[in-house]
Design an enzyme around this catalytic site. Structure first.
Site, PDB file in Angstrom:
ATOM      1  N   ASP A 171       0.830  -1.207   0.000  1.00  0.00           N
ATOM      2  CA  ASP A 171       0.000   0.000   0.000  1.00  0.00           C
ATOM      3  C   ASP A 171       0.864   1.257   0.000  1.00  0.00           C
ATOM      4  O   ASP A 171       0.491   2.274  -0.602  1.00  0.00           O
ATOM      5  CB  ASP A 171      -0.938   0.008   1.212  1.00  0.00           C
ATOM      6  CG  ASP A 171      -2.258  -0.692   0.923  1.00  0.00           C
ATOM      7  OD1 ASP A 171      -2.770  -0.532  -0.204  1.00  0.00           O
ATOM      8  OD2 ASP A 171      -2.766  -1.391   1.808  1.00  0.00           O
ATOM      9  N   GLU A 220      -5.160   4.869  -0.599  1.00  0.00           N
ATOM     10  CA  GLU A 220      -4.067   3.913  -0.405  1.00  0.00           C
ATOM     11  C   GLU A 220      -3.242   4.301   0.817  1.00  0.00           C
ATOM     12  O   GLU A 220      -2.750   3.431   1.546  1.00  0.00           O
ATOM     13  CB  GLU A 220      -3.180   3.834  -1.653  1.00  0.00           C
ATOM     14  CG  GLU A 220      -3.867   3.281  -2.892  1.00  0.00           C
ATOM     15  CD  GLU A 220      -4.255   1.821  -2.782  1.00  0.00           C
ATOM     16  OE1 GLU A 220      -3.869   1.158  -1.798  1.00  0.00           O
ATOM     17  OE2 GLU A 220      -4.950   1.318  -3.693  1.00  0.00           O
ATOM     18  N   HIS A 271      -5.209   3.121   3.753  1.00  0.00           N
ATOM     19  CA  HIS A 271      -5.039   1.677   3.909  1.00  0.00           C
ATOM     20  C   HIS A 271      -3.735   1.372   4.650  1.00  0.00           C
ATOM     21  O   HIS A 271      -3.713   0.588   5.604  1.00  0.00           O
ATOM     22  CB  HIS A 271      -5.023   0.976   2.555  1.00  0.00           C
ATOM     23  CG  HIS A 271      -6.283   1.142   1.768  1.00  0.00           C
ATOM     24  ND1 HIS A 271      -6.396   0.739   0.449  1.00  0.00           N
ATOM     25  CD2 HIS A 271      -7.494   1.662   2.095  1.00  0.00           C
ATOM     26  CE1 HIS A 271      -7.609   1.009   0.011  1.00  0.00           C
ATOM     27  NE2 HIS A 271      -8.293   1.567   0.984  1.00  0.00           N
ATOM     28  N   TYR A 319      -3.091  -0.396   8.837  1.00  0.00           N
ATOM     29  CA  TYR A 319      -2.321  -1.519   9.365  1.00  0.00           C
ATOM     30  C   TYR A 319      -1.506  -1.092  10.586  1.00  0.00           C
ATOM     31  O   TYR A 319      -1.358  -1.861  11.542  1.00  0.00           O
ATOM     32  CB  TYR A 319      -1.422  -2.099   8.274  1.00  0.00           C
ATOM     33  CG  TYR A 319      -2.203  -2.693   7.130  1.00  0.00           C
ATOM     34  CD1 TYR A 319      -3.047  -3.785   7.330  1.00  0.00           C
ATOM     35  CD2 TYR A 319      -2.139  -2.153   5.851  1.00  0.00           C
ATOM     36  CE1 TYR A 319      -3.789  -4.314   6.300  1.00  0.00           C
ATOM     37  CE2 TYR A 319      -2.876  -2.684   4.807  1.00  0.00           C
ATOM     38  CZ  TYR A 319      -3.709  -3.764   5.030  1.00  0.00           C
ATOM     39  OH  TYR A 319      -4.453  -4.287   4.005  1.00  0.00           O
ATOM     40  N   GLU A 336      -3.183  -4.628  -7.141  1.00  0.00           N
ATOM     41  CA  GLU A 336      -4.374  -4.448  -6.313  1.00  0.00           C
ATOM     42  C   GLU A 336      -5.347  -5.610  -6.393  1.00  0.00           C
ATOM     43  O   GLU A 336      -6.074  -5.873  -5.434  1.00  0.00           O
ATOM     44  CB  GLU A 336      -5.086  -3.144  -6.708  1.00  0.00           C
ATOM     45  CG  GLU A 336      -4.243  -1.908  -6.444  1.00  0.00           C
ATOM     46  CD  GLU A 336      -5.070  -0.644  -6.288  1.00  0.00           C
ATOM     47  OE1 GLU A 336      -6.309  -0.741  -6.188  1.00  0.00           O
ATOM     48  OE2 GLU A 336      -4.483   0.438  -6.255  1.00  0.00           O
ATOM     49  N   GLU A 378     -10.354  -1.495  -3.130  1.00  0.00           N
ATOM     50  CA  GLU A 378      -9.483  -2.072  -4.154  1.00  0.00           C
ATOM     51  C   GLU A 378     -10.285  -2.618  -5.323  1.00  0.00           C
ATOM     52  O   GLU A 378      -9.811  -2.612  -6.474  1.00  0.00           O
ATOM     53  CB  GLU A 378      -8.607  -3.184  -3.559  1.00  0.00           C
ATOM     54  CG  GLU A 378      -7.732  -2.790  -2.384  1.00  0.00           C
ATOM     55  CD  GLU A 378      -6.689  -1.721  -2.691  1.00  0.00           C
ATOM     56  OE1 GLU A 378      -6.716  -1.139  -3.796  1.00  0.00           O
ATOM     57  OE2 GLU A 378      -5.850  -1.459  -1.820  1.00  0.00           O
ATOM     58  N   HIS A 398     -10.828   0.401  -7.427  1.00  0.00           N
ATOM     59  CA  HIS A 398      -9.561   0.854  -7.997  1.00  0.00           C
ATOM     60  C   HIS A 398      -9.140  -0.033  -9.176  1.00  0.00           C
ATOM     61  O   HIS A 398      -8.807   0.453 -10.255  1.00  0.00           O
ATOM     62  CB  HIS A 398      -8.449   0.813  -6.944  1.00  0.00           C
ATOM     63  CG  HIS A 398      -8.687   1.712  -5.773  1.00  0.00           C
ATOM     64  ND1 HIS A 398      -7.826   1.756  -4.678  1.00  0.00           N
ATOM     65  CD2 HIS A 398      -9.675   2.597  -5.501  1.00  0.00           C
ATOM     66  CE1 HIS A 398      -8.292   2.622  -3.797  1.00  0.00           C
ATOM     67  NE2 HIS A 398      -9.409   3.136  -4.276  1.00  0.00           N
TER      68      HIS A 398
END
Length: 324
Positions: free
Chosen positions: A71, A102, A105, A109, A162, A196, A199
Site C-alpha cells: 500500500d 491507499e 489503507h 495496518y 491491487e 481495491e 480501484h
C-alpha cells in the site's frame, strides 16, 4: 499532465465530463470514504490474546507487514505515475482520491499493529517487511514498471498489484472472519477490499480504452508481456506464500485463492484467464468474507462500513463494460 493552455491555467469543470465513468467512480469512491479511527480495533484484543495461537498471531502480523509495504508503494509511487498519463482532469482527480485512500489503507495496518502489539513486536514486523526477499522482489518489480514502463504497462502493474498481489495477505483476516475471530480487524480489511475492487476495475477500464486503440500486432506484443509478467509474479508469490503459510498449513488454499484473483485481474484488463481456478475452488469460508455488506456495529460500540455511508457496493463489471 499539463493544465496550462495558451498561457491560461485551466480550472477543472465537472459540468463538462469527457468520460462518464470518471464521474461515476468519483461519486462511488467518495460515498465509500472511511477512516480506520472509526473502527473499534481494541474490541478484538480479547480474541487476539485468548483465542489465537502464537502461529496465527505471527501469520497475521507478517501478512499485514507485507500489505503495508504494498500500500505504501501504491500511495507513494503507483498513483503518482498513473496520474502522469491521465487523459483528462477528472481522471486525475479520481486517481488523487485513490492515492489518498491507499495512504489510509497503509495507515490502517499501523493502527492494527499499535492496538494488538508491543513496540518491540511492531519494530520486528517492519524489519521483516523491509528485508524479506520475496516481498521486496514484488515491490521492486512493480515499481520498476511504474518508473520505466509505458502508460499501459503501468496500468497492468497497478491492476496486478491491487487485484492479485494483495490477496495473499487478505486471505488471513478473511479466514479468521469466517471463524468468528478478529471481527473488527476483518471489518477494516473488507473496507480495503471494497476500495481495491473499484480501484482495480477503474484502472482496468482505462487500460482497455488504450489497449483497444493499439494495432493487432501491438496488442499481441503487449499481451505477451502481460502474461509473462503475471507468471513471473505468480512464481514469486508461490515462494512468498510458502514462507508465510507452510507452518500454519494453509499454503495450498492460499495459492488457489491467488490464482482465482490473478484471473480476476486479467478480467479487469479485458483479457482471458490464465489459471483453471474459479470461485468454486476457493475455500468457501474465505469467499463468503469477500462480501462487502455492512457489518452489524451499533452507534456506541463502533461503526461498520454502512455507518453514515449509505448502502454502498463496488461498481460491478457490467457498470464498466457499458462505457467501453
Amino acid at each position: 499532465m499539463a493544465h496550462i493552455n495558451n498561457g491560461s491555467y485551466t480550472a477543472i469543470n465537472w459540468n463538462n465530463i469527457e468520460d462518464e465513468l470518471d464521474k461515476a467512480t468519483w461519486e462511488k469512491l467518495t460515498q465509500q470514504f472511511w477512516l480506520d479511527t472509526r473502527i473499534p480495533i481494541s474490541n478484538d484484543l480479547k480474541h487476539w490474546r485468548g483465542n489465537m495461537s502464537d502461529q496465527e498471531r505471527e501469520t497475521m502480523n507478517l501478512v499485514f507487514g507485507g500489505l503495508t509495504t504494498l500500500d505504501t508503494l501504491q500511495s507513494q509511487d503507483g498513483m503518482a505515475q498513473l496520474k502522469l498519463d491521465a487523459i483528462n482532469q477528472k481522471e486525475e482527480a479520481v486517481l488523487n482520491n485513490i492515492q489518498f485512500m491507499e495512504s489510509v489503507h497503509a495507515k490502517s495496518y499501523s493502527s492494527i499493529f499499535e492496538t494488538l502489539n508491543e513496540k518491540a513486536e511492531i519494530e520486528k514486523i517492519f524489519d521483516w517487511a523491509d528485508t524479506d526477499e520475496f516481498l521486496q522482489f514484488k515491490a521492486h518489480r512493480i515499481n520498476d514498471i511504474y518508473q520505466t514502463g509505458t502508460a499501459l504497462q503501468k496500468k497492468i502493474a497497478s491492476v496486478f498489484l491491487e487485484t492479485f498481489l494483495f490477496y495473499s495477505g487478505f486471505y488471513t483476516p478473511l479466514y479468521f472472519l469466517g471463524h468468528n475471530k478478529m471481527l473488527n480487524v476483518a471489518e477494516i480489511i473488507k473496507l480495503i477490499i471494497r476500495d481495491e475492487s473499484v480501484h482495480g476495475t477503474y484502472i482496468g477500464y482505462k487500460f482497455q480504452i488504450g489497449f483497444n486503440q493499439l494495432s493487432e500486432e501491438e496488442q499481441t506484443e503487449l499481451q505477451t508481456w502481460m502474461y509473462n509478467l503475471l507468471y513471473e509474479l505468480y512464481e514469486n508469490e508461490e515462494k512468498y506464500t510458502h514462507e508465510l503459510y507452510d507452518e500454519i498449513g494453509w499454503t495450498e488454499q492460499v495459492l488457489t485463492f491467488l490464482r482465482y484473483n490473478a484471473n480476476k485481474a486479467l478480467m479487469n484488463l479485458g483479457q482471458e484467464p490464465m489459471f483453471p481456478d474459479g470461485a468454486d475452488d476457493v475455500n468457501p469460508v474465505v469467499m463468503n468474507g469477500l462480501s462487502t455488506s455492512t457489518a452489524n456495529h451499533d452507534f456506541f460500540s463502533g461503526v461498520g462500513n454502512g455507518y453514515l455511508l449509505g448502502e454502498v457496493e463496488a461498481l460491478d463489471d457490467d457498470d464498466y463494460k457499458k462505457w467501453l
